[in-house]
Write a protein that holds these residues in place. Structure first.
Motif, mmCIF file in Angstrom:
data_model
loop_
_atom_site.group_PDB
_atom_site.id
_atom_site.type_symbol
_atom_site.label_atom_id
_atom_site.label_comp_id
_atom_site.label_asym_id
_atom_site.label_seq_id
_atom_site.Cartn_x
_atom_site.Cartn_y
_atom_site.Cartn_z
ATOM 1 N N ILE A 33 -90.016 77.627 73.084
ATOM 2 C CA ILE A 33 -88.567 77.640 73.312
ATOM 3 C C ILE A 33 -87.854 78.299 72.128
ATOM 4 C CG2 ILE A 33 -86.509 76.205 73.607
ATOM 5 C CD1 ILE A 33 -88.396 74.163 75.045
ATOM 6 N N GLU A 34 -88.241 77.932 70.914
ATOM 7 C CA GLU A 34 -87.603 78.533 69.728
ATOM 8 C C GLU A 34 -87.765 80.047 69.705
ATOM 9 O OE1 GLU A 34 -87.794 75.000 66.351
ATOM 10 O OE2 GLU A 34 -89.090 76.734 66.131
ATOM 11 N N SER A 35 -88.908 80.531 70.120
ATOM 12 C CA SER A 35 -89.185 81.971 70.066
ATOM 13 C C SER A 35 -88.626 82.719 71.266
ATOM 14 C CB SER A 35 -90.687 82.213 69.967
ATOM 15 O OG SER A 35 -91.326 81.812 71.165
ATOM 16 N N GLY A 36 -88.111 81.976 72.242
ATOM 17 C CA GLY A 36 -87.558 82.615 73.428
ATOM 18 C C GLY A 36 -88.606 83.023 74.447
ATOM 19 N N LYS A 37 -89.848 82.590 74.251
ATOM 20 C CA LYS A 37 -90.915 82.929 75.192
ATOM 21 C C LYS A 37 -90.894 82.028 76.424
ATOM 22 C CE LYS A 37 -93.924 84.899 71.749
ATOM 23 N NZ LYS A 37 -95.184 84.849 71.039
ATOM 24 N N HIS A 38 -90.198 80.915 76.321
ATOM 25 C CA HIS A 38 -90.118 79.965 77.428
ATOM 26 C C HIS A 38 -88.697 79.426 77.502
ATOM 27 C CE1 HIS A 38 -91.330 76.827 80.221
ATOM 28 N NE2 HIS A 38 -90.707 75.951 79.459
ATOM 29 N N LEU A 39 -88.162 79.351 78.704
ATOM 30 C CA LEU A 39 -86.848 78.752 78.906
ATOM 31 C C LEU A 39 -87.037 77.281 79.255
ATOM 32 C CD1 LEU A 39 -85.109 81.487 81.084
ATOM 33 C CD2 LEU A 39 -84.879 81.093 78.631
ATOM 34 N N PRO A 40 -86.282 76.398 78.625
ATOM 35 C CA PRO A 40 -86.430 74.985 78.957
ATOM 36 C C PRO A 40 -85.849 74.702 80.336
ATOM 37 C CG PRO A 40 -84.570 75.278 77.492
ATOM 38 C CD PRO A 40 -85.247 76.618 77.617
ATOM 39 N N SER A 41 -86.340 73.652 80.952
ATOM 40 C CA SER A 41 -85.731 73.208 82.204
ATOM 41 C C SER A 41 -84.302 72.766 81.902
ATOM 42 C CB SER A 41 -86.524 72.035 82.794
ATOM 43 O OG SER A 41 -86.403 70.896 81.944
ATOM 44 N N LEU A 42 -83.506 72.646 82.920
ATOM 45 C CA LEU A 42 -82.129 72.198 82.729
ATOM 46 C C LEU A 42 -82.104 70.810 82.110
ATOM 47 C CD1 LEU A 42 -79.178 72.914 83.062
ATOM 48 C CD2 LEU A 42 -79.296 72.065 85.408
ATOM 49 N N ASP A 43 -82.991 69.937 82.588
ATOM 50 C CA ASP A 43 -83.077 68.587 82.036
ATOM 51 C C ASP A 43 -83.404 68.620 80.549
ATOM 52 O OD1 ASP A 43 -83.397 65.589 82.239
ATOM 53 O OD2 ASP A 43 -85.448 66.149 81.681
ATOM 54 N N LEU A 44 -84.385 69.427 80.169
ATOM 55 C CA LEU A 44 -84.773 69.514 78.766
ATOM 56 C C LEU A 44 -83.664 70.140 77.929
ATOM 57 C CD1 LEU A 44 -86.796 69.068 76.522
ATOM 58 C CD2 LEU A 44 -87.943 71.207 77.205
ATOM 59 N N ALA A 45 -82.987 71.132 78.451
ATOM 60 C CA ALA A 45 -81.872 71.749 77.720
ATOM 61 C C ALA A 45 -80.783 70.717 77.437
ATOM 62 C CB ALA A 45 -81.309 72.920 78.511
ATOM 63 N N TYR A 46 -80.501 69.864 78.412
ATOM 64 C CA TYR A 46 -79.501 68.808 78.198
ATOM 65 C C TYR A 46 -79.980 67.765 77.198
ATOM 66 C CZ TYR A 46 -76.161 70.377 81.686
ATOM 67 O OH TYR A 46 -75.234 71.095 82.377
ATOM 68 N N ARG A 47 -81.271 67.430 77.236
ATOM 69 C CA ARG A 47 -81.803 66.473 76.261
ATOM 70 C C ARG A 47 -81.747 67.050 74.846
ATOM 71 N NH1 ARG A 47 -87.385 64.943 77.427
ATOM 72 N NH2 ARG A 47 -87.512 66.640 78.910
ATOM 73 N N ILE A 48 -82.049 68.336 74.717
ATOM 74 C CA ILE A 48 -81.981 68.999 73.409
ATOM 75 C C ILE A 48 -80.543 68.978 72.890
ATOM 76 C CG2 ILE A 48 -82.160 71.234 72.233
ATOM 77 C CD1 ILE A 48 -84.605 71.798 74.112
ATOM 78 N N SER A 49 -79.608 69.357 73.734
ATOM 79 C CA SER A 49 -78.210 69.398 73.291
ATOM 80 C C SER A 49 -77.715 68.002 72.922
ATOM 81 C CB SER A 49 -77.321 70.044 74.360
ATOM 82 O OG SER A 49 -77.278 69.278 75.532
ATOM 83 N N ALA A 50 -78.119 66.983 73.672
ATOM 84 C CA ALA A 50 -77.706 65.614 73.357
ATOM 85 C C ALA A 50 -78.306 65.154 72.030
ATOM 86 C CB ALA A 50 -78.120 64.670 74.482
ATOM 87 N N LEU A 51 -79.560 65.506 71.778
ATOM 88 C CA LEU A 51 -80.224 65.112 70.542
ATOM 89 C C LEU A 51 -79.493 65.667 69.324
ATOM 90 C CD1 LEU A 51 -82.703 63.733 69.233
ATOM 91 C CD2 LEU A 51 -83.900 65.906 69.486
ATOM 92 N N PHE A 52 -78.983 66.891 69.446
ATOM 93 C CA PHE A 52 -78.268 67.520 68.341
ATOM 94 C C PHE A 52 -76.755 67.307 68.429
ATOM 95 C CE2 PHE A 52 -82.282 69.879 68.353
ATOM 96 C CZ PHE A 52 -82.620 69.762 67.014
ATOM 97 N N ASP A 53 -76.319 66.537 69.431
ATOM 98 C CA ASP A 53 -74.905 66.247 69.634
ATOM 99 C C ASP A 53 -74.081 67.538 69.732
ATOM 100 O OD1 ASP A 53 -72.780 64.511 70.086
ATOM 101 O OD2 ASP A 53 -72.241 64.436 67.962
ATOM 102 N N ARG A 54 -74.591 68.442 70.534
ATOM 103 C CA ARG A 54 -73.956 69.746 70.755
ATOM 104 C C ARG A 54 -73.858 70.001 72.251
ATOM 105 N NH1 ARG A 54 -73.805 73.190 65.981
ATOM 106 N NH2 ARG A 54 -74.412 71.781 64.315
ATOM 107 N N ALA A 55 -72.919 70.857 72.630
ATOM 108 C CA ALA A 55 -72.855 71.311 74.013
ATOM 109 C C ALA A 55 -74.040 72.240 74.267
ATOM 110 C CB ALA A 55 -71.549 72.050 74.267
ATOM 111 N N VAL A 56 -74.508 72.273 75.499
ATOM 112 C CA VAL A 56 -75.620 73.148 75.852
ATOM 113 C C VAL A 56 -75.309 74.582 75.429
ATOM 114 C CG1 VAL A 56 -76.937 74.132 77.767
ATOM 115 C CG2 VAL A 56 -76.432 71.702 77.740
ATOM 116 N N GLU A 57 -74.065 75.006 75.618
ATOM 117 C CA GLU A 57 -73.660 76.374 75.276
ATOM 118 C C GLU A 57 -73.721 76.646 73.779
ATOM 119 O OE1 GLU A 57 -71.801 74.233 77.068
ATOM 120 O OE2 GLU A 57 -71.957 75.069 79.073
ATOM 121 N N GLU A 58 -73.673 75.597 72.969
ATOM 122 C CA GLU A 58 -73.777 75.774 71.522
ATOM 123 C C GLU A 58 -75.240 75.950 71.083
ATOM 124 O OE1 GLU A 58 -71.273 73.272 68.878
ATOM 125 O OE2 GLU A 58 -70.722 72.310 70.778
#
Length: 65
Positions: A33-58
């Motif tokens: 995901i960090e390298s851009g070789k894989h796109l996270p699922s929508l669920d995982l993208a939301y979990r990542i954004s919540a973990l960092f207390d950021r909007a998905v768009e951020e």
């Protein structure tokens, strides 16, 4: 898709392994995901954004916008 995942992870002082554990994914998934070789699922993208207390768009930038 560009993302700020590595920057956010490093700011927290977390390894890829630690981030993966918090998200319930492998270190290899974090690397992909960090390298851009894989796109996270929508669920995982939301979990990542919540973990960092950021909007998905951020965390993830849509290059088509």
């Amino acid at each position: 898709m560009n993302n700020r995942l590595k920057l956010l992870r490093v700011e927290k002082g977390w390894t890829q392994e630690q981030l993966g554990q918090q998200l319930g994914v492998s270190r290899q998934a974090v690397i992909a995901i960090e390298s851009g070789k894989h796109l996270p699922s929508l669920d995982l993208a939301y979990r990542i954004s919540a973990l960092f207390d950021r909007a998905v768009e951020e965390v993830f930038e849509n290059p088509h916008r």
